[in-house]
Design an enzyme around this catalytic site. Structure first.
Site, PDB file in Angstrom:
ATOM      1  N   HIS A  53       0.797  -1.225   0.000  1.00  0.00           N
ATOM      2  CA  HIS A  53       0.000   0.000   0.000  1.00  0.00           C
ATOM      3  C   HIS A  53       0.831   1.277   0.000  1.00  0.00           C
ATOM      4  O   HIS A  53       0.264   2.376  -0.049  1.00  0.00           O
ATOM      5  CB  HIS A  53      -1.038  -0.008   1.142  1.00  0.00           C
ATOM      6  N   SER A 186       4.594   0.993   8.510  1.00  0.00           N
ATOM      7  CA  SER A 186       4.108   0.015   7.548  1.00  0.00           C
ATOM      8  C   SER A 186       5.203  -0.321   6.541  1.00  0.00           C
ATOM      9  O   SER A 186       5.923   0.545   6.063  1.00  0.00           O
ATOM     10  CB  SER A 186       2.875   0.549   6.810  1.00  0.00           C
TER      11      SER A 186
END
Length: 232
Positions: A53, A186
Site C-alpha cells: 500500500h 508500515s
C-alpha cells in the site's frame, strides 16, 4: 479493518530509537513514494521488501516512483539511496479506505532497485511463517514511526509474539500482534534469528481497535525468490 497505516500503541511503548550502520541494522531503511513514507528492508542484493500500500499503482501495470534509503537517520544516507525499477506483487493493495480481509493476506511487494545497494548493506533472508510459531516471543520489528521520530529515525522493538490467522493456510495469511506501531512503520519487517542470521517472516500492514496486522506466508517468500531469480 480500519485505514491502512493507522496503527496502535499498546502501553507501555517499547519502541527504542537506534542509529547503527552495522549489519543487519543497515539493511533497514526509509521508503518514500508519492503516497508518503514508510519502512522496508533489503531482502536481496537489489531487492527491497515493503508493503504494497506504499506503492502508487498506476494503470497498465505501471507504478509511480519509489525511493529507498537504507540506514536513513535524520536526513543522513550513509549508503545513498536507490529507486524502484520493477515491482513484484501478489495483490495490488491501494490502502485507500482501509485494508480489507483479502488485502491483509498480500500486503507486501518486492521492489527491484536500480542498483545493487545490498552489496554495501547486506540483506535479510526470508522464511515462511507457520502457525506452530504462534505465541512465541521470538520476533523483532524495525520501522520509521511518525509519532516518535517524525519518520526521520528508526525504532526497534523485540521479544513479542505473532499469531497467524487460524482460518488461513500458511501460504497466504495475515498475522496479528501487539507490538507498538504507528503510521510510517508500515512495510517494516518482522524478523527472527536462525543460526545467528536474521530472516524476515512478515511486514507491517494495518490495524483494528484491538490488534495490529502483518502480512506474510510462503507466498511472500516465493515472491522474493522469483524477484531474485529474475533479476539477480
Amino acid at each position: 479493518m480500519n485505514g491502512a497505516d493507522i496503527e496502535t500503541i499498546f502501553s507501555p511503548d517499547d519502541r527504542r530509537v537506534f542509529n547503527s550502520t552495522a549489519y543487519p541494522w543497515r539493511c533497514f531503511g526509509r521508503v518514500e513514494s508519492s503516497l508518503g513514507s514508510g519502512s522496508g528492508v533489503m531482502i536481496g542484493p537489489r531487492h527491497l521488501l515493503t508493503c504494497s500500500h506504499i506503492v502508487d499503482w498506476k494503470p497498465n501495470n505501471t507504478t509511480g516512483w519509489l525511493k529507498f534509503t537504507p540506514a536513513y537517520y535524520n536526513g543522513s544516507a550513509p549508503f545513498g539511496a536507490a529507486w524502484s525499477t520493477l515491482t513484484y506483487y501478489k495483490y495490488k493493495v491501494s490502502g485507500a479506505g482501509g485494508v480489507d480481509y483479502t488485502e491483509l493476506q498480500y500486503d507486501y511487494v518486492v521492489i527491484v532497485l536500480d542498483r545493487r545497494i545490498g552489496d554495501q548493506t547486506g540483506w535479510l533472508g526470508s522464511k515462511s511463517y507457520t502457525d506452530s510459531w504462534d505465541g512465541g516471543l521470538y520476533w523483532s520489528h524495525v520501522g520509521y514511526p511518525g509519532d516518535l521520530t517524525g519518520g526521520q529515525r528508526p525504532t526497534f522493538q523485540g521479544n513479542f509474539a505473532l499469531n497467524g490467522a487460524d482460518e488461513l493456510a500458511d501460504a497466504h495469511q495475515y498475522l496479528t500482534h501487539k507490538a507498538d506501531v504507528w503510521p510510517g512503520q508500515s512495510g517494516g519487517p518482522f524478523f527472527g534469528w536462525w543460526n545467528s542470521s536474521p530472516y524476515a517472516v512478515a511486514i507491517q500492514s494495518a490495524h483494528n481497535a484491538s490488534a495490529n496486522f502483518a502480512s506474510g506466508g510462503s507466498d511472500m517468500v516465493n515472491l522474493v525468490i522469483r524477484a531474485r531469480t529474475d533479476h539477480p
